[in-house]
Design an enzyme around this catalytic site. Sequence first.
Site, mmCIF file in Angstrom:
data_model
loop_
_atom_site.group_PDB
_atom_site.id
_atom_site.type_symbol
_atom_site.label_atom_id
_atom_site.label_comp_id
_atom_site.label_asym_id
_atom_site.label_seq_id
_atom_site.Cartn_x
_atom_site.Cartn_y
_atom_site.Cartn_z
ATOM 1 N N ASP A 31 0.861 -1.188 0.000
ATOM 2 C CA ASP A 31 0.000 0.000 0.000
ATOM 3 C C ASP A 31 0.896 1.236 0.000
ATOM 4 O OD1 ASP A 31 -3.257 0.155 0.905
ATOM 5 O OD2 ASP A 31 -2.105 2.019 0.879
ATOM 6 N N LYS A 36 -0.585 3.108 7.393
ATOM 7 C CA LYS A 36 -1.435 1.915 7.378
ATOM 8 C C LYS A 36 -0.567 0.640 7.379
ATOM 9 C CE LYS A 36 -5.484 0.660 4.635
ATOM 10 N NZ LYS A 36 -6.064 0.880 3.306
ATOM 11 N N LYS A 206 -19.395 -10.325 -12.174
ATOM 12 C CA LYS A 206 -19.392 -9.544 -10.929
ATOM 13 C C LYS A 206 -20.480 -8.463 -10.955
ATOM 14 C CE LYS A 206 -18.525 -7.396 -7.289
ATOM 15 N NZ LYS A 206 -17.866 -7.403 -6.054
ATOM 16 N N GLY A 255 -37.270 -2.999 3.107
ATOM 17 C CA GLY A 255 -36.936 -2.087 4.190
ATOM 18 C C GLY A 255 -36.500 -0.747 3.656
ATOM 19 N N CYS A 262 -20.768 -1.212 -2.595
ATOM 20 C CA CYS A 262 -20.848 -1.995 -3.834
ATOM 21 C C CYS A 262 -22.144 -1.813 -4.608
ATOM 22 C CB CYS A 262 -20.649 -3.474 -3.523
ATOM 23 S SG CYS A 262 -18.994 -3.828 -2.969
ATOM 24 N N ARG A 330 -20.510 3.952 4.291
ATOM 25 C CA ARG A 330 -20.635 4.464 2.919
ATOM 26 C C ARG A 330 -22.040 4.172 2.373
ATOM 27 N NH1 ARG A 330 -15.320 1.946 0.293
ATOM 28 N NH2 ARG A 330 -15.753 0.393 1.895
HETATM 29 C C1 UDX Z 1 -22.258 -6.968 -1.555
HETATM 30 C C2 UDX Z 1 -22.356 -8.363 -2.196
HETATM 31 O O1 UDX Z 1 -23.257 -9.170 -1.427
HETATM 32 C C3 UDX Z 1 -20.973 -8.999 -2.288
HETATM 33 O O2 UDX Z 1 -21.069 -10.259 -2.952
HETATM 34 C C4 UDX Z 1 -20.088 -8.056 -3.085
HETATM 35 O O3 UDX Z 1 -18.850 -8.570 -3.286
HETATM 36 C C5 UDX Z 1 -20.018 -6.715 -2.405
HETATM 37 O O4 UDX Z 1 -21.343 -6.184 -2.292
HETATM 38 P P1 UDX Z 1 -22.038 -5.972 0.888
HETATM 39 O O5 UDX Z 1 -22.077 -4.627 0.235
HETATM 40 O O6 UDX Z 1 -21.032 -6.239 1.938
HETATM 41 O O7 UDX Z 1 -21.847 -7.110 -0.222
HETATM 42 O O8 UDX Z 1 -23.475 -6.183 1.569
HETATM 43 P P2 UDX Z 1 -24.750 -7.132 1.420
HETATM 44 O O9 UDX Z 1 -24.830 -8.046 2.558
HETATM 45 O O10 UDX Z 1 -24.830 -7.734 0.083
HETATM 46 O O11 UDX Z 1 -25.915 -6.039 1.591
HETATM 47 C C6 UDX Z 1 -25.956 -4.871 0.774
HETATM 48 C C7 UDX Z 1 -27.069 -3.962 1.197
HETATM 49 O O12 UDX Z 1 -28.335 -4.524 0.877
HETATM 50 C C8 UDX Z 1 -27.134 -3.644 2.695
HETATM 51 O O13 UDX Z 1 -27.408 -2.266 2.854
HETATM 52 C C9 UDX Z 1 -28.285 -4.488 3.211
HETATM 53 O O14 UDX Z 1 -28.899 -3.918 4.341
HETATM 54 C C10 UDX Z 1 -29.213 -4.473 1.996
HETATM 55 N N1 UDX Z 1 -30.104 -5.640 1.909
HETATM 56 C C11 UDX Z 1 -29.589 -6.891 1.795
HETATM 57 C C12 UDX Z 1 -31.496 -5.457 1.911
HETATM 58 O O15 UDX Z 1 -31.986 -4.317 2.006
HETATM 59 N N2 UDX Z 1 -32.303 -6.541 1.781
HETATM 60 C C13 UDX Z 1 -31.816 -7.805 1.653
HETATM 61 O O16 UDX Z 1 -32.616 -8.736 1.537
HETATM 62 C C14 UDX Z 1 -30.420 -7.987 1.666
#
Ligand code: UDX
Length: 440
Positions: A31, A36, A206, A255, A262, A330
Amino acid sequence: MNVVIFGTGYVGLVTGACLAHSTPHHVTCIDIDSKKIANLDKGIIPIYEPGLEAIVTEGLKSKKLKFTTDASSVINDADCIFIAVGTPPNEDGSADLKYVTAVAAEIGKTLVKNNVTVVVKSTVPIGTCDLVRSVIGLNLTKDVVFSVASNPEFLREGSAVSDFLNPDRIVIGTKEQFATDTLIDLYSSIPTKVLSYDVHTSEMVKYASNAMLATRISFMNEIAKLCDSVNANVSKVAEGMGVDTRIGPKFLSAGLGYGGSCFPKDVLALSRIGKEYNIDTPILSSVHETNESMIDYAVAKIMDQDFEDNECITFNFFGLSFKPNTDDIRESASIKLIEKLASLGCKINVYDPIVKHYTSPNNWNKIKMIHDIHDLVSIPADAFIVGTDLECVRKFNFKEAIITMKSAVIIDTRNMFDYNDAQIAGYRYISIGRPEKEAV
Ligand code: UDX
C-alpha cells in the site's frame, strides 16, 4: 507460490490474509499509505471485520503474510500479482480507474520476470483487464511474457473472511493457459468450484451478480409499498415466494433499501456501461430509483405519526452502518434517513455498537451520538427508529425503555421484529410493507 497484492483496503486485505491463512502460498500486501502499512505490520487493522485481525496476526507470526510500501522490491518475486485498489465512482457513475492504471504502470516499469499473472480483483468495467494489459505493456522495459486475468470478489462486509474461505464459487477470466493454471493452483485448497471463463465474461459476472441482488431488494421494496396499500405483509410474501426453489429466500428483505460500497456504485456503473454502448438499461435505472425512493417513503411514514409535540420531535435511533457487523457507513441508508429527519427539524439520538463517530455533512447539531445503548433509555423520545438491523436491537429490552418514552412507538425500517415479539410488547409498531398493529 508468491503472491503480491496491491491495495490493503477491504478486498486486498481480506484476500491477502485469507490466502496466507488457508493456502500454502506466501503473500505480500502493498500500500502507498505508510502509516497503514506500519500498523498492519503490528497486526493493527484499519477496518472492522470479524475474524480478520486474528488471521492477520497469525500470518505475520508465521511470516506467510507481509506488508510493505516498496512495490519494486517484491514484484519480481511474484508468481501472481493482484490489483485490489479502489475504483471510486466518477460524478457520472462510471468507475474511476486512476488507481488501477497507476498500479498497472508500476508493474510494467518493474516487471522483468516471465509468466507472471496479473489479476484484477477490483470491481471494474468490462474491458479493464485489456486496459491493464496495454498499460503494463507500454511501461515494460524488457520484453516479458505476462498475463492479465479477472478474478472478481463476492465478499460481503461483516462476513468477508468466511465468504472467502467458503465461497459459493470462484470465478476466473483468463486468456493464456498459464494464467488459468496459476489461478486454479492458487485456489486449489479452497473447497469450491472454479468457473473459468474469458476475461470479459468474468468481469460481467461480478457486475451482473451485484445488480441482480440489488434488483431483488428493489423489487421487494416495490412490493412492500404495494403491501402497505393493500394491507398485506411483505415479510410473509417474501417467505411465500422464497420457498419456491426457482426464486430462493435470500435478498428478499424489504426495508430502507441497499447501501454500502458496492450495490449503489455497481448498479450505476453497469447502467453507465449501457450508455456507453447505446444499450438502454431501464431495469437498472428503476432499481436505483426505487432504492433512492425508500428514504422518502420511510420519512413520510415516520412524519405521518401523530407525535405529542410536533414542534420538537425526538427520535432515539439505532444504527449508522449500512448493514450490521461493519463500521462502514458508505452510502448508508440509515444515515440518509437521519440526515433527512434532521433537515425536517427532528432531534436524533443515535446509537451504533461499532460506529462511534459521525459528523453530519450538513452540520446538524440535532444529531447526537449516544455511546451506550442503555443511555438511550434515559432520553425521553417520541419514537425509537431502527435504521440498521443490528443484533443488539433484536436483543434490546424495549419493555424497560417504555417508561421514559414520550410515546410508545417503534418505527422499524428493517422489518426486524414480528408483532408478536415479546421484546416490543406495549408499543405501537410500524414497519415497511406490513400492516400496522399494536404489539401485544
Ligand atoms: C455486496 C455483495 O453481497 C458482495 O457479494 C459483493 O462482493 C459486495 O457487495 P455488501 O455490500 O457487503 O456485499 O453487503 P450485502 O450483505 O450484500 O448487503 C448490501 C445492502 O443490501 C445492505 O445495505 C443491506 O442492508 C441491503 N439488503 C440486503 C437489503 O436491504 N435486503 C436484503 O434482503 C439484503
